[in-house]
Design a protein around this motif. Structure first.
Motif, short mmCIF file in Angstrom:
data_model
loop_
_atom_site.label_atom_id
_atom_site.label_comp_id
_atom_site.label_asym_id
_atom_site.label_seq_id
_atom_site.Cartn_x
_atom_site.Cartn_y
_atom_site.Cartn_z
N UNK A 88 0.82 -1.20 0.00
CA UNK A 88 0.00 0.00 0.00
C UNK A 88 0.86 1.26 0.00
N UNK A 89 1.97 1.23 0.73
CA UNK A 89 2.87 2.38 0.74
C UNK A 89 3.48 2.58 -0.65
N UNK A 90 3.83 1.49 -1.33
CA UNK A 90 4.39 1.60 -2.68
C UNK A 90 3.37 2.20 -3.64
N UNK A 91 2.10 1.91 -3.44
CA UNK A 91 1.05 2.50 -4.29
C UNK A 91 1.08 4.03 -4.23
N UNK A 92 1.41 4.58 -3.07
CA UNK A 92 1.41 6.04 -2.91
C UNK A 92 2.52 6.69 -3.73
N UNK A 93 3.46 5.92 -4.21
CA UNK A 93 4.58 6.46 -5.00
C UNK A 93 4.29 6.51 -6.50
N UNK A 97 -1.59 10.44 -13.04
CA UNK A 97 -1.57 10.46 -14.50
C UNK A 97 -0.67 9.41 -15.13
N UNK A 98 -0.27 8.41 -14.35
CA UNK A 98 0.54 7.33 -14.91
C UNK A 98 0.03 5.99 -14.39
N UNK A 99 0.45 4.93 -15.05
CA UNK A 99 0.10 3.59 -14.61
C UNK A 99 1.36 2.74 -14.52
N UNK A 100 1.27 1.71 -13.73
CA UNK A 100 2.34 0.72 -13.59
C UNK A 100 1.69 -0.66 -13.65
N UNK A 101 2.51 -1.68 -13.78
CA UNK A 101 1.99 -3.05 -13.81
C UNK A 101 2.20 -3.73 -12.45
N UNK A 102 1.50 -4.84 -12.29
CA UNK A 102 1.71 -5.64 -11.08
C UNK A 102 3.16 -6.12 -11.01
N UNK A 104 5.77 -4.51 -12.19
CA UNK A 104 6.56 -3.35 -11.75
C UNK A 104 6.50 -3.23 -10.23
N UNK A 105 5.31 -3.40 -9.68
CA UNK A 105 5.16 -3.34 -8.22
C UNK A 105 6.03 -4.40 -7.56
N UNK A 106 6.00 -5.62 -8.10
CA UNK A 106 6.82 -6.70 -7.54
C UNK A 106 8.30 -6.35 -7.61
N UNK A 107 8.74 -5.79 -8.72
CA UNK A 107 10.14 -5.41 -8.87
C UNK A 107 10.52 -4.31 -7.88
N UNK A 137 -2.14 -1.72 -13.57
CA UNK A 137 -2.82 -2.42 -14.66
C UNK A 137 -2.07 -3.70 -14.99
N UNK A 138 -2.67 -4.51 -15.82
CA UNK A 138 -2.05 -5.77 -16.25
C UNK A 138 -0.86 -5.49 -17.17
N UNK A 139 0.06 -6.43 -17.25
CA UNK A 139 1.23 -6.28 -18.13
C UNK A 139 0.84 -6.10 -19.59
#
Length: 163
Positions: A88-93, A97-102, A104-107, A137-139
């Motif tokens: 959840x803390x990583x989500x705040x980063x 106006x941008x998206x990342x993938x699951x 990317x979150x894991x990395x 979003x999805x890869x």
């Protein structure tokens, strides 16, 4: 522990607080809502100090939905496992106006094999919109997995100019 209900541009929302910190923000029709009997409902007529927090939450959400706010400035407290709180803390980063993938979150969390566990933690995000899980979003680039429904996820990403 308190909660209130209010209307937003995307539907009715529930806000929760403990010790004058926002601990939950949900759409009333989304999955995985807290068990309400543990909370005392506050109404707009309340004089409780928590009402100021709820009023500010609604004010900031209105500004977000009007395209006037990119970063929420609310006192929050996460209640979850250490792993969930890290996610959840990583989500705040994730920038507005941008998206990342699951992936990317894991990395970012140095847990490249934990994509599914991260997706599950994101699905339990207690502070929807403020902790912007709608930006994941999805890869493949497709919208996937949003506890309030993909239509609302799409609406939020349109507000941010992603779609």
């Amino acid at each position: 522990m308190f909660y209130t209900r209010f209307k937003s541009a995307a539907g009715e929302m529930l806000a929760f607080s403990e010790q004058n910190k926002l601990t939950g923000l949900y759409f009333s029709r989304q999955k995985k809502l807290p068990y309400l009997p543990h909370y005392q409902q506050l109404t707009q007529a309340s004089t409780a100090p928590e009402y100021a927090l709820f009023s500010e939450t609604q004010k900031q959400l209105d500004a977000y939905f009007n395209g006037e706010l990119e970063q929420f400035k609310l006192p929050v407290a996460f209640h979850g496992s250490d792993f969930q709180c890290q996610v959840w803390h990583q989500l705040t980063k994730i920038p507005y106006g941008s998206t990342v993938t699951y992936k990317w979150m894991a990395d970012q969390l140095a847990k490249p094999k934990a994509v599914r566990a991260i997706a599950q933690a994101i699905g339990k995000n207690p502070l929807i919109i403020c902790t912007p899980c709608h930006r994941v979003i999805a890869s493949s680039g497709k919208l996937a997995g949003y506890s309030a429904g993909l239509a609302i996820k799409e609406q939020l990403l349109k507000i941010e100019g992603v779609l």
